[in-house]
Write a protein that holds these residues in place. Structure first.
Motif, mmCIF file in Angstrom:
data_model
loop_
_atom_site.group_PDB
_atom_site.id
_atom_site.type_symbol
_atom_site.label_atom_id
_atom_site.label_comp_id
_atom_site.label_asym_id
_atom_site.label_seq_id
_atom_site.Cartn_x
_atom_site.Cartn_y
_atom_site.Cartn_z
ATOM 1 N N ASP A 31 0.857 -1.191 0.000
ATOM 2 C CA ASP A 31 0.000 0.000 0.000
ATOM 3 C C ASP A 31 0.887 1.232 0.000
ATOM 4 N N SER A 32 0.338 2.325 -0.479
ATOM 5 C CA SER A 32 1.148 3.534 -0.658
ATOM 6 C C SER A 32 1.079 4.469 0.548
ATOM 7 N N LEU A 33 1.982 5.391 0.544
ATOM 8 C CA LEU A 33 1.984 6.468 1.523
ATOM 9 C C LEU A 33 0.646 7.215 1.453
ATOM 10 N N PHE A 34 0.136 7.403 0.250
ATOM 11 C CA PHE A 34 -1.160 8.054 0.070
ATOM 12 C C PHE A 34 -2.260 7.255 0.769
ATOM 13 N N ASP A 35 -2.223 5.917 0.642
ATOM 14 C CA ASP A 35 -3.221 5.066 1.299
ATOM 15 C C ASP A 35 -3.179 5.260 2.814
ATOM 16 N N ALA A 36 -1.975 5.323 3.373
ATOM 17 C CA ALA A 36 -1.830 5.521 4.818
ATOM 18 C C ALA A 36 -2.349 6.896 5.223
ATOM 19 N N HIS A 37 -1.995 7.903 4.446
ATOM 20 C CA HIS A 37 -2.437 9.269 4.732
ATOM 21 C C HIS A 37 -3.962 9.337 4.710
ATOM 22 N N ARG A 38 -4.578 8.761 3.696
ATOM 23 C CA ARG A 38 -6.039 8.766 3.562
ATOM 24 C C ARG A 38 -6.677 8.000 4.727
ATOM 25 N N LEU A 39 -6.128 6.839 5.095
ATOM 26 C CA LEU A 39 -6.667 6.041 6.201
ATOM 27 C C LEU A 39 -6.630 6.841 7.502
ATOM 28 N N MET A 40 -5.540 7.558 7.724
ATOM 29 C CA MET A 40 -5.414 8.378 8.934
ATOM 30 C C MET A 40 -6.467 9.491 8.945
ATOM 31 N N LEU A 41 -6.597 10.193 7.824
ATOM 32 C CA LEU A 41 -7.560 11.291 7.748
ATOM 33 C C LEU A 41 -9.000 10.801 7.887
ATOM 34 N N ASP A 42 -9.336 9.746 7.172
ATOM 35 C CA ASP A 42 -10.713 9.247 7.156
ATOM 36 C C ASP A 42 -11.158 8.665 8.494
ATOM 37 N N ASN A 43 -10.200 8.151 9.276
ATOM 38 C CA ASN A 43 -10.551 7.455 10.511
ATOM 39 C C ASN A 43 -10.043 8.145 11.776
ATOM 40 N N ASN A 44 -9.467 9.336 11.593
ATOM 41 C CA ASN A 44 -8.960 10.108 12.723
ATOM 42 C C ASN A 44 -8.017 9.268 13.599
ATOM 43 N N ILE A 45 -7.039 8.636 12.948
ATOM 44 C CA ILE A 45 -6.041 7.843 13.657
ATOM 45 C C ILE A 45 -4.649 8.365 13.328
ATOM 46 N N ARG A 46 -3.674 8.009 14.162
ATOM 47 C CA ARG A 46 -2.308 8.479 13.950
ATOM 48 C C ARG A 46 -1.299 7.356 13.780
ATOM 49 N N HIS A 47 -1.744 6.098 13.886
ATOM 50 C CA HIS A 47 -0.831 4.961 13.820
ATOM 51 C C HIS A 47 -1.409 3.894 12.894
ATOM 52 N N VAL A 48 -0.601 3.466 11.926
ATOM 53 C CA VAL A 48 -1.059 2.446 10.982
ATOM 54 C C VAL A 48 -0.083 1.277 11.003
ATOM 55 N N PRO A 49 -0.477 0.156 11.602
ATOM 56 C CA PRO A 49 0.365 -1.034 11.529
ATOM 57 C C PRO A 49 0.416 -1.543 10.089
ATOM 58 N N VAL A 50 1.544 -2.121 9.735
ATOM 59 C CA VAL A 50 1.725 -2.708 8.408
ATOM 60 C C VAL A 50 1.875 -4.214 8.626
ATOM 61 N N VAL A 51 1.004 -4.978 7.951
ATOM 62 C CA VAL A 51 0.948 -6.423 8.173
ATOM 63 C C VAL A 51 1.094 -7.184 6.864
ATOM 64 N N ASP A 52 1.475 -8.459 6.991
ATOM 65 C CA ASP A 52 1.529 -9.329 5.815
ATOM 66 C C ASP A 52 0.141 -9.915 5.570
ATOM 67 N N GLY A 53 0.005 -10.761 4.588
ATOM 68 C CA GLY A 53 -1.284 -11.334 4.206
ATOM 69 C C GLY A 53 -1.950 -12.170 5.281
ATOM 70 N N GLU A 54 -1.173 -12.648 6.244
ATOM 71 C CA GLU A 54 -1.718 -13.467 7.330
ATOM 72 C C GLU A 54 -1.924 -12.663 8.614
ATOM 73 N N GLY A 55 -1.707 -11.357 8.554
ATOM 74 C CA GLY A 55 -1.885 -10.528 9.745
ATOM 75 C C GLY A 55 -0.659 -10.424 10.630
ATOM 76 N N GLY A 56 0.469 -10.926 10.129
ATOM 77 C CA GLY A 56 1.709 -10.803 10.893
ATOM 78 C C GLY A 56 2.229 -9.379 10.843
ATOM 79 N N LEU A 57 2.634 -8.865 11.970
ATOM 80 C CA LEU A 57 3.111 -7.484 12.051
ATOM 81 C C LEU A 57 4.479 -7.356 11.391
ATOM 82 N N LEU A 58 4.582 -6.432 10.433
ATOM 83 C CA LEU A 58 5.833 -6.174 9.725
ATOM 84 C C LEU A 58 6.438 -4.819 10.088
ATOM 85 N N GLY A 59 5.573 -3.848 10.377
ATOM 86 C CA GLY A 59 6.072 -2.509 10.645
ATOM 87 C C GLY A 59 4.966 -1.594 11.128
#
Length: 154
Positions: free
Chosen positions: A19-47
């Motif tokens: 996913d892109s930086l734009f996707d993260a920015h939009r997710l933060m704005l749309d949901n009023n959040i400041r932290h976006v975990p990055v996960v693999d296809g199985e939900g494993g935390l990557l970053g």
């Protein structure tokens, strides 16, 4: 012992490294959040990617960009290239106090909550503010009840 699992957000909004930086920015704005975990296809935390990271990526020269130019630039940057991968995490059974001490000591805004490698939640500084407000309300209510009992005895 009160655990992180009792107060964490378990319906975590997360993205993938593709996913892109734009996707993260939009997710933060749309949901009023400041932290976006990055996960693999199985939900494993990557970053983790945060609003603070987003601000750090914006430099003063970019302030003259149009919104369209900024969106185009952000769409080209995958989260996998900008996310933090060295993370402090907590297990869901971690004490709420220990997690708070860790967050305060390191000045973290959140801690991802994991079960093994799997992301199961997130605890944020906002969660702790909500807990503090609840405790203050309870203390004020108890004080009011005590005052009423003293007044009744007089």
């Amino acid at each position: 012992m009160i655990t992180v699992a009792e107060f964490m957000t378990s319906d975590v909004l997360a993205l993938s490294p593709q996913d892109s930086l734009f996707d993260a920015h939009r997710l933060m704005l749309d949901n009023n959040i400041r932290h976006v975990p990055v996960v693999d296809g199985e939900g494993g935390l990557l970053g983790l990617f945060t609003h603070r990271d987003l601000l750090a990526l914006s430099d003063s020269a970019l302030l003259n960009e149009t919104m369209a130019e900024r969106q185009l630039r952000e769409q080209k940057i995958p989260l996998g290239d900008v996310m933090k991968t060295r993370l402090e995490v907590v297990d869901e059974h971690c004490s709420l106090r220990l997690a708070a001490v860790r967050m305060q000591k390191h000045k973290y805004g959140c801690l991802p909550v994991v079960r093994g490698r799997q992301l199961v939640g997130i605890i944020t500084d906002s969660d702790y503010v909500a807990i503090a407000i609840n405790l203050l309300e309870q203390a004020e209510e108890a004080e009011s009840i005590a005052d009423d009992l003293i007044d009744d005895d007089l």
